[in-house]
Motif scaffolding. Structure first.
Motif, PDB file in Angstrom:
ATOM      1  N   GLU A   1       0.812  -1.202  -0.006  1.00  0.00           N
ATOM      2  CA  GLU A   1      -0.118   0.027  -0.104  1.00  0.00           C
ATOM      3  C   GLU A   1       0.770   1.168   0.038  1.00  0.00           C
ATOM      4  OE1 GLU A   1      -2.968   0.524  -0.555  1.00  0.00           O
ATOM      5  OE2 GLU A   1      -3.158   2.697  -0.007  1.00  0.00           O
ATOM      6  N   ILE A   2       1.949   1.233   0.746  1.00  0.00           N
ATOM      7  CA  ILE A   2       3.006   2.372   0.675  1.00  0.00           C
ATOM      8  C   ILE A   2       3.395   2.504  -0.792  1.00  0.00           C
ATOM      9  CG2 ILE A   2       5.230   3.130   1.510  1.00  0.00           C
ATOM     10  CD1 ILE A   2       4.469   1.882   4.244  1.00  0.00           C
TER      11      ILE A   2
ATOM     12  N   ARG B   1       1.877   1.566  -3.411  1.00  0.00           N
ATOM     13  CA  ARG B   1       0.696   2.277  -4.384  1.00  0.00           C
ATOM     14  C   ARG B   1       0.694   3.712  -3.977  1.00  0.00           C
ATOM     15  NH1 ARG B   1      -4.102   3.578  -4.406  1.00  0.00           N
ATOM     16  NH2 ARG B   1      -4.343   3.892  -2.449  1.00  0.00           N
ATOM     17  N   GLN B   2       0.775   4.162  -2.880  1.00  0.00           N
ATOM     18  CA  GLN B   2       0.746   5.598  -2.526  1.00  0.00           C
ATOM     19  C   GLN B   2       1.992   6.310  -3.033  1.00  0.00           C
ATOM     20  OE1 GLN B   2      -0.627   6.710   1.349  1.00  0.00           O
ATOM     21  NE2 GLN B   2      -2.199   5.017   1.488  1.00  0.00           N
ATOM     22  N   ASP B   3       2.894   5.970  -3.269  1.00  0.00           N
ATOM     23  CA  ASP B   3       4.278   6.640  -3.558  1.00  0.00           C
ATOM     24  C   ASP B   3       5.259   5.624  -4.033  1.00  0.00           C
ATOM     25  OD1 ASP B   3       6.595   8.097  -3.988  1.00  0.00           O
ATOM     26  OD2 ASP B   3       6.195   9.060  -2.004  1.00  0.00           O
ATOM     27  N   SER B   4       5.139   5.447  -5.428  1.00  0.00           N
ATOM     28  CA  SER B   4       6.183   4.366  -5.963  1.00  0.00           C
ATOM     29  C   SER B   4       7.803   4.596  -5.831  1.00  0.00           C
ATOM     30  CB  SER B   4       5.812   4.397  -7.441  1.00  0.00           C
ATOM     31  OG  SER B   4       5.934   5.597  -8.090  1.00  0.00           O
TER      32      SER B   4
ATOM     33  N   ALA C   1      -4.858   1.779   4.602  1.00  0.00           N
ATOM     34  CA  ALA C   1      -4.243   2.912   3.785  1.00  0.00           C
ATOM     35  C   ALA C   1      -4.036   4.171   4.451  1.00  0.00           C
ATOM     36  CB  ALA C   1      -5.662   3.303   3.018  1.00  0.00           C
TER      37      ALA C   1
ATOM     38  N   ALA D   1      -0.414   3.543   5.797  1.00  0.00           N
ATOM     39  CA  ALA D   1       0.475   3.969   4.652  1.00  0.00           C
ATOM     40  C   ALA D   1       0.686   5.181   4.585  1.00  0.00           C
ATOM     41  CB  ALA D   1       0.035   3.138   3.467  1.00  0.00           C
ATOM     42  N   GLU D   2      -0.370   6.058   4.669  1.00  0.00           N
ATOM     43  CA  GLU D   2      -0.405   7.416   4.667  1.00  0.00           C
ATOM     44  C   GLU D   2       0.762   7.930   5.640  1.00  0.00           C
ATOM     45  OE1 GLU D   2      -4.863   8.272   3.077  1.00  0.00           O
ATOM     46  OE2 GLU D   2      -4.301   9.024   5.003  1.00  0.00           O
TER      47      GLU D   2
ATOM     48  N   VAL E   1       4.296   7.453   4.416  1.00  0.00           N
ATOM     49  CA  VAL E   1       4.476   8.172   3.340  1.00  0.00           C
ATOM     50  C   VAL E   1       4.766   9.518   4.084  1.00  0.00           C
ATOM     51  CG1 VAL E   1       3.801   9.077   1.335  1.00  0.00           C
ATOM     52  CG2 VAL E   1       3.236   6.852   1.615  1.00  0.00           C
ATOM     53  N   SER E   2       3.944   9.990   4.753  1.00  0.00           N
ATOM     54  CA  SER E   2       4.393  11.703   5.313  1.00  0.00           C
ATOM     55  C   SER E   2       5.547  11.501   6.162  1.00  0.00           C
ATOM     56  CB  SER E   2       2.977  11.710   6.302  1.00  0.00           C
ATOM     57  OG  SER E   2       1.983  12.116   5.597  1.00  0.00           O
TER      58      SER E   2
END
Length: 377
Positions: A76-77, A79-82, A128, A131-132, A135-136
């Motif tokens: 998922e990480i 997917r959010q930021d390749s 999700a 994962a956000e 990513v942050s």
């Protein structure tokens, strides 16, 4: 304050089958009322109910139960930021540990990501959200630090329908536990049941075509089975369901989905062997404002004698008589009740509820749940 409880009673005949077997491959049984009965565990029917949700609810409303949570979150990480693909596994591990989930090395694959020590149930929305957060944290630069309080919060918010219904146990942190809103009884046959054995042979097609070979079987074996008319029961605590999901409409949708899935699903054990999939012969849905009430006592004495000639009709008659006696004895008047039956054999249940079709009954339950939840506010 009155409660909202939805009880579902089912009479269902299953032909020769082995839909739920024990560690030896035998169909599960249990002694009830001093008589050996066919049994299907609650776990088996919960699993088939969850599987049925896939065709009824959007993926975003469901969860996933797995030990491979690091792999799940890393995907998922990515997917959010390749751009984080190479460090996604490390970020996922740090995020889960910050949330209080203990991880350990995978048992089978040397280079596989770490796993949780048990099956962990997370909603897709929670995955999700975690994962956000990862990513942050990565975007902030420098040494990646995952906020523990925020990670734990994201693992405990936006519960999915299946988690709210069936609950979640997190051994590492009980604060992440979710109390189940649904209880499912082990299904029991209403009559004495014995397991039988099917001896089979399988022909070697290529060998049979060789004139110099004998015509013996390529393999032989036995499959154990039984057949039964089952009493199934489940109950939904709608108030708990609403509190977990945080929305009246979500609670209504969850109740309707559970009713449809529980009633129409079937555990898949040896289904290819027996083609045993049936739908219930009779369904009784009762909405109560006091407590859940199983009518299994109607079958404490197994069907015998002439009752065996028509088990479905006899079961419906037993269920109607016992249900009325329990309700009269304990002054447990239902708020509403509906029954669904195939043909005349389930006619006795009309003494407990309004007869209709399954779709109408399900929507009526949902509408009543919505009305009662709105009145609770």
């Amino acid at each position: 304050m009155s409660r909202t409880i939805v009880d579902i009673h089912i009479i269902q005949t299953v032909p020769p089958s082995n839909i739920n077997r024990d560690d030896t491959g035998s169909p599960k049984t249990a002694v009830y009322g001093g008589t050996r009965r066919a049994r299907v565990s609650s776990q088996a029917w919960k699993r088939s109910t969850r599987d049925a949700f896939d065709s009824m609810l959007d993926t975003s409303e469901l969860g996933v139960r797995t030990r491979r949570v690091v792999e799940l979150l890393a995907d998922e990480i990515t997917r959010q930021d390749s751009g984080l693909k190479d460090q996604a596994g490390k970020l996922a591990k740090a995020t889960l540990e910050a949330a209080g989930i203990k991880l350990k090395a995978a048992r089978k694959k040397d280079e596989a990501p770490d796993e949780s020590g048990y099956l962990l149930f997370l909603s897709h929305a929670q995955v999700a959200g975690l994962a956000e957060l990862a990513v942050s944290a990565a975007a902030a630069g420098g040494t990646v630090t995952i906020d523990k309080k925020e990670a734990k919060a994201r693992a405990d918010q936006k519960q999915s329908v299946d988690i709210a219904l069936f609950g979640r146990m997190v051994a590492d942190d009980t604060e992440l536990n979710v109390d189940a809103a649904v209880q499912v009884a082990h299904a029991l046959s209403v009559h004495e049941a014995s397991n039988e054995y099917d001896y089979y042979t399988a022909v070697d097609d290529h060998k049979r075509a060789d004139s110099e070979e004998d015509a013996g079987a390529g393999m032989i074996g036995t499959v154990e089975f039984n057949s039964a008319t089952l009493y199934r029961y489940a109950t939904v605590n709608v108030d708990r369901l609403r509190d977990t999901l945080g929305s009246d409409d979500a609670a209504r949708r969850a109740v309707e989905a559970f009713a449809r899935a529980f009633v129409t699903s079937m555990p898949s054990g040896k289904q290819n062997t027996f083609a045993n999939r049936t739908l219930p012969d009779a369904v009784l849905v009762v909405v109560r404002d006091t407590q859940p009430i199983s009518f299994v006592g109607a079958f404490e004495e197994a069907l015998r004698g002439r009752e065996q000639d028509s088990r479905i009709a006899a079961s419906a008659r037993r269920l109607a008589d016992y249900g009325k006696e329990v309700q009269d004895t304990y002054d447990q008047r239902p708020v509403a009740a509906w029954c669904v039956g195939v043909g005349d054999r389930a006619a006795a249940l009309t003494e407990l509820g309004e007869r209709t079709t399954f779709d109408v009954a399900t929507k009526a339950v949902g509408a009543l749940v919505a009305e009662r939840m709105a009145g609770r506010a």
